[in-house]
Design an enzyme around this catalytic site. Structure first.
Site, PDB file in Angstrom:
ATOM      1  N   CYS A 113     -39.883   6.504   9.488  1.00 45.54           N
ATOM      2  CA  CYS A 113     -40.770   5.721   8.593  1.00 45.54           C
ATOM      3  C   CYS A 113     -40.016   5.112   7.415  1.00 45.54           C
ATOM      4  CB  CYS A 113     -41.901   6.606   8.089  1.00 45.54           C
ATOM      5  SG  CYS A 113     -42.809   7.381   9.424  1.00 45.54           S
ATOM      6  N   HIS A 257     -44.695   3.603   1.785  1.00 47.13           N
ATOM      7  CA  HIS A 257     -45.004   3.864   3.188  1.00 47.13           C
ATOM      8  C   HIS A 257     -46.434   4.395   3.252  1.00 47.13           C
ATOM      9  CE1 HIS A 257     -45.127   5.398   7.135  1.00 47.13           C
ATOM     10  NE2 HIS A 257     -44.906   6.662   6.823  1.00 47.13           N
ATOM     11  N   ASN A 287     -50.981   5.283   9.834  1.00 46.42           N
ATOM     12  CA  ASN A 287     -49.537   5.315   9.588  1.00 46.42           C
ATOM     13  C   ASN A 287     -48.834   4.562  10.720  1.00 46.42           C
ATOM     14  OD1 ASN A 287     -46.830   6.005   9.463  1.00 46.42           O
ATOM     15  ND2 ASN A 287     -47.192   8.153   8.936  1.00 46.42           N
TER      16      ASN A 287
END
Ligand code: COA
Length: 386
Positions: A113, A257, A287
Site C-alpha cells: 500500500c 492511504h 482499501n
C-alpha cells in the site's frame, strides 16, 4: 536544477459496487460492524474482463489527457501493484503497449500500500537527476482476486481500482519537495500475500501444494497492523514536512492511504492537525492498496480541495512492512482540453492496440516463413562455424 511537477492525474474505478450489506450475505458480518470499525460502506470490484493492467491503462490515459501529453513523450512508466497478472511481463510493460508509449521504460514496483509513494519518489528523483523528462506513476490493484472471500477479517476491507499521475521536469521550483521511504521487514508476517509458487511447507514437498493446501490470499493480523499504522503515519508526515522546510501549518491537505478512518483520525490527533485536513474517500472505495492515494488525489482535485500553490502530503503504509511520505507543491493548473480533442486522444489508443497486434502477427509470420532457431540452436550454429 530540475523539479518534478505533477501535471496530470486520472483514476479509474470499476462499475460493480459491493456494499457492506452484500458482504453480510456472504460472511458473518454487518454493515454496522464494518462501518464503525473501518469507515467503509462499499468498494468496487473489477469485472471478469478487467485486469490490473486494463485498470492502470484507463487511469494513465486519463492522466495524460489532463497533462495534454502524447504517450510518445513519456520516458518512464512505473506501476505500483501487489496484484499483477504476471510476475513478468510487468503490468507496466502491458500499460506501455496499450498506451503506445513507444519511448518509455516500464517496470512494476512492489511495496504494497506504500507503492504509489515509493514510485512517485523514484520517478521524481529520475526527473531531478536529468535521467528522464516525463514519467507516469500508477497505482493499480485487483485486490478482489487475492482475497479469501470466507475470511471476514480481510475480505471486508479491500477493493479494486487505479489512479495515475504524470510527472514532468521543469526548471520552475516546486513539485515533489521531499520524500521519506521506510521498511521494517521483521513485521512481514503481519500482512502478506504469498506468491503463486510459494510452498509454505517445503518439508512436505510439492504434493502439499497439489493437495490444495496452498492459500494465495491476503493474510493479516488486523490489530498489529492497526497499531503499526497509527505510529508511522504521523511520524513520517512530520519528518517529511520538516525535510521540505515547511511546518504543519503550511500544509493545506494530506492525502493518506485509504485503509481505515480510525487510523487517519488517530494520526490527526497525534499531529494535532484537524482531521478535516486529511482527505478521505474510504467510505466509497474501501482499501485499494497502492491505488488508494492517486484515486483519493483525483477525487480531492475534482472536489476543489486543492488550489494552486497548496502544499500537499501523500502518506502510505502497509505490507512489508513499508511506509512512505512525500510533500509536494501543487502548482500546475491543467489546460482546458476540448471534447473533440479528448476523443481524438482516445482514438490513438486504438491505433496503439492495432500496432501492437500487427507487431505480434509480424513476429508469427517471420517464425513460420523463416523459422526461428532457439537461442541454444543459434549457439550450436555459431559453435559449428568456429
Ligand atoms: N464482522 C464481524 N465481526 C468480525 C469481523 C467482521 N467482518 N471481523 C472480525 N470480527 C470479530 C472477530 O472474530 C472478533 O470476535 P471475537 O471477539 O469473538 O473473537 C471481534 O470481531 C474483534 O476482532 P478484532 O480483530 O479484534 O477487531 P478489531 O476491532 O481489531 O477490528 C479490523 C478489525 C480489521 C477492522 C482492525 O483491526 C483494522 O482495521 N486493522 C487495520 C487493518 C488494515 O487497515 N489493513 C490494511 C493496512 S494497509
Amino acid at each position: 536544477m530540475k523539479y518534478a511537477h505533477i501535471v496530470g492525474w486520472g483514476s479509474y474505478r470499476p462499475d460493480k459496487i459491493l456494499t457492506n450489506n452484500d458482504l453480510a450475505r456472504m460472511v458473518d458480518t454487518s454493515d454496522e460492524w464494518i462501518f464503525t470499525r473501518t469507515g467503509i460502506r462499499e468498494r468496487r470490484i473489477a469485472s471478469e474482463r478487467e485486469t490490473t493492467a486494463t485498470l492502470a491503462f484507463e487511469a494513465a490515459a486519463r492522466a495524460l489527457v489532463v497533462a495534454d501529453m502524447h504517450p510518445s513523450q513519456v520516458d518512464l512508466i512505473i506501476v505500483a501493484t501487489s496484484t499483477p497478472e504476471y510476475i513478468f511481463p510487468a503490468t507496466a510493460s502491458r500499460v506501455q503497449d496499450y498506451l503506445g508509449a513507444t519511448r518509455a521504460g516500464a517496470f512494476d514496483l512492489s511495496a504494497a500500500c506504500s507503492g504509489f509513494v515509493y514510485g512517485l519518489s523514484m520517478a521524481a528523483q529520475s526527473i531531478q537527476s536529468g535521467a528522464v523528462r516525463n514519467a507516469v506513476v500508477i497505482g493499480a490493484e485487483t485486490m478482489s482476486r487475492v482475497l479469501d472471500w470466507e475470511d471476514r477479517g480481510t475480505c471486508i476491507l479491500f477493493g479494486d481500482g487505479a489512479g495515475a499521475v504524470v510527472l514532468k521536469g521543469s526548471s520552475i521550483p516546486g513539485g515533489v519537495l521531499a520524500s521519506t521511504l521506510r521498511s521494517d521487514g521483521s513485521g512481514g508476517d503481519m500482512l502478506s500475500l504469498p506468491a503463486v509458487y510459494h510452498n509454505p511447507m517445503p518439508m512436505l514437498g510439492p504434493e502439499y501444494l497439489r493437495n490444495g493446501h496452498q492459500k494465495n490470499t491476503v493474510a493479516m493480523n488486523g490489530r498489529q497492523v492497526f497499531r503499526f499504522a497509527t505510529q508511522v503515519v504521523a511520524d513520517s508526515i512530520e519528518e517529511t514536512v520538516l525535510k521540505a522546510g515547511l511546518t504543519m501549518d503550511e500544509v493545506a491537505l494530506i492525502v493518506p492511504h485509504q485503509a481505515n478512518v480510525r487510523i487517519i483520525e488517530t494520526a490527526a490527533k497525534r499531529l494535532r492537525v484537524p482531521v478535516e485536513r486529511f482527505y478521505m474517500n474510504v467510505e466509497s472505495m474501501g482499501n485499494t492498496s497502492a491505488a488508494s492515494i492517486p484515486i483519493a488525489l483525483c477525487d480531492a482535485v475534482s472536489e476543489g480541495r486543492l488550489r494552486p500553490d497548496d502544499n500537499v502530503v501523500f502518506v502510505g503504509f502497509g505490507g512489508g512492512l513499508t511506509w512512505a511520505a512525500s510533500v509536494l507543491k501543487w502548482d500546475v493548473t491543467p489546460p482546458e482540453v476540448s471534447l473533440p480533442r479528448r476523443e481524438w486522444r482516445r482514438a490513438r489508443y486504438i491505433v496503439a492496440r492495432t500496432r501492437s497486434k500487427l507487431k505480434k502477427w509480424r513476429r508469427k509470420i517471420i517464425d513460420t516463413v523463416a523459422g526461428s532457431p532457439t537461442p541454444n540452436a543459434r549457439m550450436r550454429d555459431a559453435d559449428k562455424k568456429q
